[in-house]
Design a protein around this motif. Structure first.
Motif, PDB file in Angstrom:
ATOM      1  N   ILE A 163       0.868  -1.189   0.000  1.00 45.67           N
ATOM      2  CA  ILE A 163       0.000   0.000   0.000  1.00 45.67           C
ATOM      3  C   ILE A 163       0.895   1.226   0.000  1.00 45.67           C
ATOM      4  N   THR A 205      -7.086   4.828   3.511  1.00 46.72           N
ATOM      5  CA  THR A 205      -5.914   3.975   3.763  1.00 46.72           C
ATOM      6  C   THR A 205      -6.097   3.157   5.025  1.00 46.72           C
ATOM      7  N   SER A 265      -6.441  -0.865   4.966  1.00 43.60           N
ATOM      8  CA  SER A 265      -5.349  -1.603   5.598  1.00 43.60           C
ATOM      9  C   SER A 265      -5.850  -2.455   6.749  1.00 43.60           C
ATOM     10  N   SER A 302       4.675  -1.540   3.239  1.00 37.78           N
ATOM     11  CA  SER A 302       4.782  -0.170   2.757  1.00 37.78           C
ATOM     12  C   SER A 302       6.180   0.353   3.077  1.00 37.78           C
ATOM     13  N   VAL A 306       0.336   8.197   3.645  1.00 37.37           N
ATOM     14  CA  VAL A 306      -0.313   6.913   3.372  1.00 37.37           C
ATOM     15  C   VAL A 306       0.475   5.754   3.965  1.00 37.37           C
ATOM     16  N   SER A 325      -1.063   3.155   6.759  1.00 32.77           N
ATOM     17  CA  SER A 325      -1.269   1.732   6.469  1.00 32.77           C
ATOM     18  C   SER A 325      -0.626   0.857   7.544  1.00 32.77           C
ATOM     19  N   ILE A 371      -2.929   4.729  -3.344  1.00 33.15           N
ATOM     20  CA  ILE A 371      -3.908   5.669  -2.786  1.00 33.15           C
ATOM     21  C   ILE A 371      -3.318   7.067  -2.832  1.00 33.15           C
TER      22      ILE A 371
END
Length: 364
Positions: free
Chosen positions: A120, A134, A138, A150, A156, A160, A232
């Protein structure tokens, strides 16, 4: 930590020894030790060959060897791990990387490298709506058994990781510096929690500072580990899109969250969708892609079923489902005087269904 990592450490710590050349050498070598035993046998630049000879001559007195021993000592601490190309813990997914790291530094649970992962990524300056989406996505994916991977950045990335931890799920943060360096500083507590519950990962040796060139390279690790990638909020010229490009080259599926076309941060997602990425309309799009059971995370309709909503309150929630907005915009959308919204908004806020921020209201 087993001494078998020492030859790999000595190799990766040699200055200016690029990964492309390293992988070419792996076609000739039976083991990393052979690189040092017979430096004249291999197709090497003169400078590298001379370094190898100096290391053989000076032994433990050579700076590269001393540094390798320091890295090895770090791995003697509990939950500190050095993972070489030949280790069982080395990620299977890295077979798709032509420039896979020879060595990984890990802190936490290395078994997560073998788990099903969804990457993500998104903007460091994400909107409140982007952060909310997010977190929701997640948390539900983590509860469905997927590891959230990530890059440990602000925005973001951090949202996440935090959501996965909140769900008591698994998460991996891939850093663009040595694991003994905290970057960004604001994420110090988050990184500590990830090391305890998930995994911090880097291809960079200890004491390596964060440099601009490290992060595009870090991105190929995120996509390489992940079985699918979610984007995202991403501007057209952003590191997020370099991660997506790596994923495309690696043959990974990409899901992109659409948004308001007037916001530059959504342009990258729209471009990806135009180029064939899946439009992410619901988290179950990803769950079904992995053929998992639907998420246990509450559905918003179920959440509100125990709270009687007036038609006006239902209209407020529907407006905020698309984007956060100030009370003036809500009044315009709903064709209601602002004074009529004050009480319904307060009741929804007290019920935990929405939050008020400096930019307006958004769903909780």
């Amino acid at each position: 930590m087993s001494q078998h990592c020492l030859p790999w450490l000595r190799w990766v710590l040699i200055p200016n020894f690029g990964l492309k050349r390293c992988h070419e050498l792996l076609n000739y070598l039976d083991s990393p030790q052979a690189l040092f035993l017979h430096p004249d046998r291999w197709p090497l630049p003169d400078s590298i060959r001379q370094t190898l000879k100096d290391m053989n001559r000076l032994g433990e007195q050579h700076p590269v060897h001393r540094r390798a021993l320091e890295q090895l000592a770090w791995a003697e601490t509990e939950q500190h791990h050095l993972i070489s190309l030949e280790d069982q813990a080395y990620p299977d997914n890295f077979q798709a990387l032509y420039d896979a790291p020879l060595m990984l530094w890990a802190k936490g649970k290395p078994e997560l490298l073998k788990s099903s992962q969804v990457g993500i990524v998104g903007s460091r300056n994400a909107s409140p709506n982007g952060i909310r989406h997010t977190s929701d996505i997640s948390q539900q994916l983590a509860q469905s058994g997927l590891t959230i991977t990530s890059g440990g950045a602000l925005g973001v990335d951090a949202a996440s990781h935090q959501a996965a931890l909140k769900a008591n799920g698994n998460t991996i943060a891939v850093l663009g510096c040595g694991l003994d360096i905290v970057y960004p500083k604001q994420n110090q507590q988050l990184f500590q929690q990830i090391a305890e519950q998930g995994l911090l990962l880097s291809e960079y040796p200890l004491a390596t500072p964060p440099r601009p060139g490290h992060f595009p390279r870090r991105n190929r690790i995120i996509s390489g580990l992940s079985d699918a990638l979610i984007v995202i909020e991403a501007a057209l010229a952003s590191g997020t899109l370099t991660t997506a490009q790596h994923a495309i080259e690696q043959g990974k599926d990409i899901f992109a969250l659409p948004g308001d076309i007037s916001h530059a941060n959504n342009a990258g997602c729209h471009r990806l969708i135009q180029q064939g990425a899946y439009l992410l309309a619901h988290v179950n799009d990803v769950i079904e892609h992995f053929q998992l059971k639907p998420s246990r995370q509450h559905d918003r309709n179920k959440e509100t079923s125990d709270y009687p909503l007036s038609p006006l309150q239902q209209g407020i929630l529907e407006c905020l489902a698309a984007e956060s907005m100030p009370i003036e915009s809500l009044a315009l959308q709903l064709n209601e005087p602002m004074k009529n919204l004050l009480e319904p908004l307060l009741e929804l806020e007290l019920a935990g269904l929405l939050e008020q921020h400096p930019g307006g209201y958004c769903l909780s």
